[in-house]
Design a protein around this motif. Structure first.
Motif, PDB file in Angstrom:
ATOM      1  N   SER A 245       0.826  -1.206   0.000  1.00  0.00           N
ATOM      2  CA  SER A 245       0.000   0.000   0.000  1.00  0.00           C
ATOM      3  C   SER A 245       0.864   1.261   0.000  1.00  0.00           C
ATOM      4  O   SER A 245       0.550   2.243  -0.686  1.00  0.00           O
ATOM      5  N   LEU A 246       1.975   1.236   0.731  1.00  0.00           N
ATOM      6  CA  LEU A 246       2.884   2.381   0.713  1.00  0.00           C
ATOM      7  C   LEU A 246       3.532   2.557  -0.659  1.00  0.00           C
ATOM      8  O   LEU A 246       3.702   3.692  -1.137  1.00  0.00           O
TER       9      LEU A 246
ATOM     10  N   PHE B 188      27.007  -4.128 -23.101  1.00  0.00           N
ATOM     11  CA  PHE B 188      28.035  -4.919 -23.782  1.00  0.00           C
ATOM     12  C   PHE B 188      28.784  -5.738 -22.744  1.00  0.00           C
ATOM     13  O   PHE B 188      29.010  -5.284 -21.605  1.00  0.00           O
ATOM     14  N   ASP B 189      29.142  -6.952 -23.126  1.00  0.00           N
ATOM     15  CA  ASP B 189      29.892  -7.809 -22.223  1.00  0.00           C
ATOM     16  C   ASP B 189      31.376  -7.473 -22.310  1.00  0.00           C
ATOM     17  O   ASP B 189      31.778  -6.498 -22.962  1.00  0.00           O
ATOM     18  N   ALA B 190      32.210  -8.300 -21.663  1.00  0.00           N
ATOM     19  CA  ALA B 190      33.653  -8.026 -21.628  1.00  0.00           C
ATOM     20  C   ALA B 190      34.300  -8.126 -23.003  1.00  0.00           C
ATOM     21  O   ALA B 190      35.333  -7.496 -23.268  1.00  0.00           O
ATOM     22  N   GLU B 191      33.698  -8.907 -23.884  1.00  0.00           N
ATOM     23  CA  GLU B 191      34.260  -9.073 -25.224  1.00  0.00           C
ATOM     24  C   GLU B 191      33.684  -8.083 -26.222  1.00  0.00           C
ATOM     25  O   GLU B 191      34.002  -8.144 -27.423  1.00  0.00           O
ATOM     26  N   GLY B 192      32.808  -7.206 -25.774  1.00  0.00           N
ATOM     27  CA  GLY B 192      32.250  -6.197 -26.653  1.00  0.00           C
ATOM     28  C   GLY B 192      31.001  -6.613 -27.381  1.00  0.00           C
ATOM     29  O   GLY B 192      30.517  -5.876 -28.256  1.00  0.00           O
ATOM     30  N   HIS B 193      30.442  -7.766 -27.042  1.00  0.00           N
ATOM     31  CA  HIS B 193      29.210  -8.219 -27.684  1.00  0.00           C
ATOM     32  C   HIS B 193      28.017  -7.552 -27.009  1.00  0.00           C
ATOM     33  O   HIS B 193      27.989  -7.351 -25.789  1.00  0.00           O
ATOM     34  N   ALA B 194      27.016  -7.241 -27.803  1.00  0.00           N
ATOM     35  CA  ALA B 194      25.800  -6.603 -27.273  1.00  0.00           C
ATOM     36  C   ALA B 194      24.960  -7.635 -26.502  1.00  0.00           C
ATOM     37  O   ALA B 194      24.727  -8.750 -26.983  1.00  0.00           O
ATOM     38  N   VAL B 195      24.527  -7.258 -25.308  1.00  0.00           N
ATOM     39  CA  VAL B 195      23.687  -8.121 -24.468  1.00  0.00           C
ATOM     40  C   VAL B 195      22.511  -7.299 -23.958  1.00  0.00           C
ATOM     41  O   VAL B 195      22.588  -6.064 -23.830  1.00  0.00           O
ATOM     42  N   THR B 196      21.409  -7.967 -23.698  1.00  0.00           N
ATOM     43  CA  THR B 196      20.220  -7.320 -23.129  1.00  0.00           C
ATOM     44  C   THR B 196      19.849  -8.002 -21.815  1.00  0.00           C
ATOM     45  O   THR B 196      20.044  -9.219 -21.668  1.00  0.00           O
ATOM     46  N   LYS B 197      19.318  -7.240 -20.918  1.00  0.00           N
ATOM     47  CA  LYS B 197      18.936  -7.747 -19.608  1.00  0.00           C
ATOM     48  C   LYS B 197      17.571  -7.182 -19.238  1.00  0.00           C
ATOM     49  O   LYS B 197      17.382  -5.956 -19.240  1.00  0.00           O
ATOM     50  N   SER B 198      16.635  -8.064 -18.927  1.00  0.00           N
ATOM     51  CA  SER B 198      15.280  -7.626 -18.582  1.00  0.00           C
ATOM     52  C   SER B 198      15.216  -7.185 -17.119  1.00  0.00           C
ATOM     53  O   SER B 198      15.752  -7.851 -16.231  1.00  0.00           O
ATOM     54  N   LEU B 199      14.545  -6.069 -16.903  1.00  0.00           N
ATOM     55  CA  LEU B 199      14.339  -5.542 -15.544  1.00  0.00           C
ATOM     56  C   LEU B 199      12.865  -5.576 -15.162  1.00  0.00           C
ATOM     57  O   LEU B 199      12.408  -4.797 -14.327  1.00  0.00           O
ATOM     58  N   TRP B 200      12.129  -6.498 -15.755  1.00  0.00           N
ATOM     59  CA  TRP B 200      10.695  -6.569 -15.506  1.00  0.00           C
ATOM     60  C   TRP B 200      10.367  -6.946 -14.069  1.00  0.00           C
ATOM     61  O   TRP B 200       9.288  -6.656 -13.573  1.00  0.00           O
ATOM     62  N   ALA B 201      11.278  -7.600 -13.398  1.00  0.00           N
ATOM     63  CA  ALA B 201      11.006  -7.968 -11.994  1.00  0.00           C
ATOM     64  C   ALA B 201      10.776  -6.739 -11.133  1.00  0.00           C
ATOM     65  O   ALA B 201      10.037  -6.796 -10.133  1.00  0.00           O
ATOM     66  N   LEU B 202      11.372  -5.613 -11.495  1.00  0.00           N
ATOM     67  CA  LEU B 202      11.141  -4.387 -10.745  1.00  0.00           C
ATOM     68  C   LEU B 202       9.719  -3.884 -10.922  1.00  0.00           C
ATOM     69  O   LEU B 202       9.110  -3.348  -9.989  1.00  0.00           O
ATOM     70  N   LYS B 203       9.191  -4.042 -12.133  1.00  0.00           N
ATOM     71  CA  LYS B 203       7.835  -3.569 -12.387  1.00  0.00           C
ATOM     72  C   LYS B 203       6.796  -4.399 -11.635  1.00  0.00           C
ATOM     73  O   LYS B 203       5.790  -3.870 -11.143  1.00  0.00           O
ATOM     74  N   VAL B 204       7.023  -5.690 -11.544  1.00  0.00           N
ATOM     75  CA  VAL B 204       6.037  -6.572 -10.902  1.00  0.00           C
ATOM     76  C   VAL B 204       6.343  -6.786  -9.419  1.00  0.00           C
ATOM     77  O   VAL B 204       5.647  -7.575  -8.772  1.00  0.00           O
ATOM     78  N   PHE B 205       7.365  -6.108  -8.884  1.00  0.00           N
ATOM     79  CA  PHE B 205       7.730  -6.348  -7.492  1.00  0.00           C
ATOM     80  C   PHE B 205       6.586  -6.054  -6.508  1.00  0.00           C
ATOM     81  O   PHE B 205       6.343  -6.859  -5.603  1.00  0.00           O
ATOM     82  N   PRO B 206       5.853  -4.928  -6.628  1.00  0.00           N
ATOM     83  CA  PRO B 206       4.735  -4.725  -5.683  1.00  0.00           C
ATOM     84  C   PRO B 206       3.675  -5.814  -5.773  1.00  0.00           C
ATOM     85  O   PRO B 206       3.111  -6.238  -4.754  1.00  0.00           O
ATOM     86  N   TYR B 207       3.415  -6.294  -7.001  1.00  0.00           N
ATOM     87  CA  TYR B 207       2.413  -7.347  -7.154  1.00  0.00           C
ATOM     88  C   TYR B 207       2.926  -8.680  -6.613  1.00  0.00           C
ATOM     89  O   TYR B 207       2.140  -9.509  -6.149  1.00  0.00           O
ATOM     90  N   SER B 208       4.243  -8.882  -6.675  1.00  0.00           N
ATOM     91  CA  SER B 208       4.792 -10.103  -6.082  1.00  0.00           C
ATOM     92  C   SER B 208       4.633 -10.092  -4.561  1.00  0.00           C
ATOM     93  O   SER B 208       4.447 -11.146  -3.942  1.00  0.00           O
ATOM     94  N   LEU B 209       4.685  -8.905  -3.947  1.00  0.00           N
ATOM     95  CA  LEU B 209       4.439  -8.834  -2.505  1.00  0.00           C
ATOM     96  C   LEU B 209       2.990  -9.170  -2.184  1.00  0.00           C
ATOM     97  O   LEU B 209       2.698  -9.767  -1.133  1.00  0.00           O
ATOM     98  N   LEU B 210       2.065  -8.794  -3.072  1.00  0.00           N
ATOM     99  CA  LEU B 210       0.669  -9.203  -2.883  1.00  0.00           C
ATOM    100  C   LEU B 210       0.536 -10.726  -2.944  1.00  0.00           C
ATOM    101  O   LEU B 210      -0.201 -11.332  -2.157  1.00  0.00           O
ATOM    102  N   VAL B 211       1.249 -11.345  -3.881  1.00  0.00           N
ATOM    103  CA  VAL B 211       1.238 -12.809  -3.983  1.00  0.00           C
ATOM    104  C   VAL B 211       1.828 -13.433  -2.722  1.00  0.00           C
ATOM    105  O   VAL B 211       1.323 -14.451  -2.210  1.00  0.00           O
ATOM    106  N   VAL B 212       2.888 -12.828  -2.192  1.00  0.00           N
ATOM    107  CA  VAL B 212       3.493 -13.325  -0.947  1.00  0.00           C
ATOM    108  C   VAL B 212       2.481 -13.277   0.196  1.00  0.00           C
ATOM    109  O   VAL B 212       2.360 -14.228   0.980  1.00  0.00           O
ATOM    110  N   ALA B 213       1.728 -12.186   0.308  1.00  0.00           N
ATOM    111  CA  ALA B 213       0.731 -12.069   1.378  1.00  0.00           C
ATOM    112  C   ALA B 213      -0.343 -13.142   1.246  1.00  0.00           C
ATOM    113  O   ALA B 213      -0.766 -13.733   2.244  1.00  0.00           O
ATOM    114  N   VAL B 214      -0.779 -13.406   0.012  1.00  0.00           N
ATOM    115  CA  VAL B 214      -1.791 -14.457  -0.205  1.00  0.00           C
ATOM    116  C   VAL B 214      -1.231 -15.823   0.157  1.00  0.00           C
ATOM    117  O   VAL B 214      -1.901 -16.642   0.807  1.00  0.00           O
ATOM    118  N   LEU B 215       0.004 -16.101  -0.249  1.00  0.00           N
ATOM    119  CA  LEU B 215       0.611 -17.400   0.068  1.00  0.00           C
ATOM    120  C   LEU B 215       0.812 -17.573   1.565  1.00  0.00           C
ATOM    121  O   LEU B 215       0.647 -18.687   2.101  1.00  0.00           O
TER     122      LEU B 215
END
Length: 382
Positions: free
Chosen positions: A51-52, A93-120
């Motif tokens: 809620s906060l 880019f990694d150490a060898e200069g290759h392009a890499v992507t990393k998803s940060l979606w866990a940050l977006k769903v973090f408040p909803y994951s706390l709701l799931v934790v409360a239900v569990l």
């Protein structure tokens, strides 16, 4: 002489327990104090923090801030913020200069994951409520009622003994008959004692009790591991490089390849995760202690009720392995001690017995009542 008899009758009448005014089922506590504390914290804490977090999100507006090129208009900058928040992909880019992507979606769903934790976290209490509470309520009502009735039967027996002793022409023969009745266990309570013995050989309540605490322990540990994973993977990266050269904008030459962005809410989510994880780690020993309560007997409760005639569940060594339904009943009888009116009376009698010089004169509550009623003058010493 009649005055002393009348006083004894009044005293014995006052010793009887009054009938409960209302239904005892309404006042029964079907959760241990430690269980209520665990439920309040494990379920309430994530809901409070979520809620906060939502209040912070609604009041602050955008949760991301991207550094658009200076030649972008206001609408173009707003589009960049929206597109990067929707994708939440870090391009690097990694150490060898290759392009890499990393998803940060866990940050977006973090408040909803706390709701799931409360239900569990509420699931163990639903398991206890629907699998154990109905049987536990009926067992507690029966045992509490029988224990109070057993005390009242002892007092009524003393009242009857007074009348028989006063009408008897041979007091010594009366006491001989009384001693024979004690030896042959005429004053025992077979229904109550055999019911408790039967519960000693049942394990359904004990199994659900252990299962509930084990499930809660697993959920607490899993939540802590989930929060550790978030911290190790993404909770140390509040800045990321976003790419909006997709779709119709892919061929636009004035759009840079990567745009730096910063998460506004990052410190708030870090604080929330550390708070939940820290409290849950502190609750792990409480859950373990709660489950280990079944590993030892609450002999203090039964020892007080051995003041009832022929109620010797302890002295006859009937208490074996404590992992059974009888021990669960004893735990909840201790939690409902206010409903057990006879416990206070018998506890006081036990304390007086310990303070009496001639302890051999008091074995049961009947002996104590006979002394108070004035029958000790003719009672033979054992």
């Amino acid at each position: 002489m009649s005055l002393s008899h009348t006083a004894a009758e009044f005293m014995l009448s006052d010793a009887l327990l009054p009938d409960p005014g209302g239904s005892r089922a309404q006042g029964l506590r079907l959760e241990l104090p430690s269980d209520r504390l665990l439920k309040f914290i494990t379920v309430g804490l994530p809901l409070l923090l979520v809620s906060l977090a939502f209040a912070r999100e609604f009041s602050a507006g955008s949760q991301i801030s991207c550094f658009s090129p200076t030649n972008f208009t206001g609408k173009q900058s707003a589009y960049v913020d929206t597109a990067c928040w929707d994708s939440l992909l870090h391009h690097g880019f990694d150490a060898e200069g290759h392009a890499v992507t990393k998803s940060l979606w866990a940050l977006k769903v973090f408040p909803y994951s706390l709701l799931v934790v409360a239900v569990l976290m509420y699931l163990p209490y639903l398991l206890w409520r629907y699998a154990a509470v109905p049987a536990l309520r009926s067992d507690l009502l029966f045992v509490i009622d029988e224990l109070d009735k057993s005390y009242n039967r002892s007092v009524r027996l003393v009242q009857h003994m007074r009348k028989v002793q006063q009408a008897s022409a041979e007091p010594e023969r009366f006491w001989e008959e009384y001693e024979r009745a004690r030896r042959e266990r005429y004053f025992e309570y077979p229904l109550l004692e055999r019911y408790l013995t039967c519960k000693q050989h049942a394990h359904s309540l004990a199994f659900i009790f252990i299962l509930r605490n084990l499930l809660l322990l697993v959920l607490l540990a899993a939540t802590c591991l989930y929060l550790v994973f978030l911290h190790l993977s993404i909770f140390f990266q509040d800045e990321f490089s976003c790419s909006i050269k997709t779709g119709l904008l892919q061929a636009e030459p004035h759009i840079p390849l990567l745009i730096p962005c910063k998460l506004v809410f990052f410190s708030i989510f870090q604080l929330l995760s550390i708070s939940v994880g820290g409290v849950y780690i502190l609750l792990l020993p409480v859950v373990i202690y709660n489950a280990l309560q079944l590993c030892q007997w609450d002999k203090g409760l039964l020892s007080v009720y051995e003041m009832l005639p022929a109620f010797d569940l302890l002295s006859r060594k009937m208490l074996t392995c404590p992992l059974n339904d009888l021990n669960v009943l004893l735990l909840f009888l201790r939690a409902n001690i206010s409903q057990l009116t006879s416990f206070g009376r018998l506890n006081a009698v036990s304390a007086l017995k310990e303070a009496t010089t001639n302890k051999e004169d008091i074995d049961t509550v009947i002996d104590f009542m006979t002394l108070l009623a004035g029958l000790e003058t003719t009672k033979p010493k054992r």
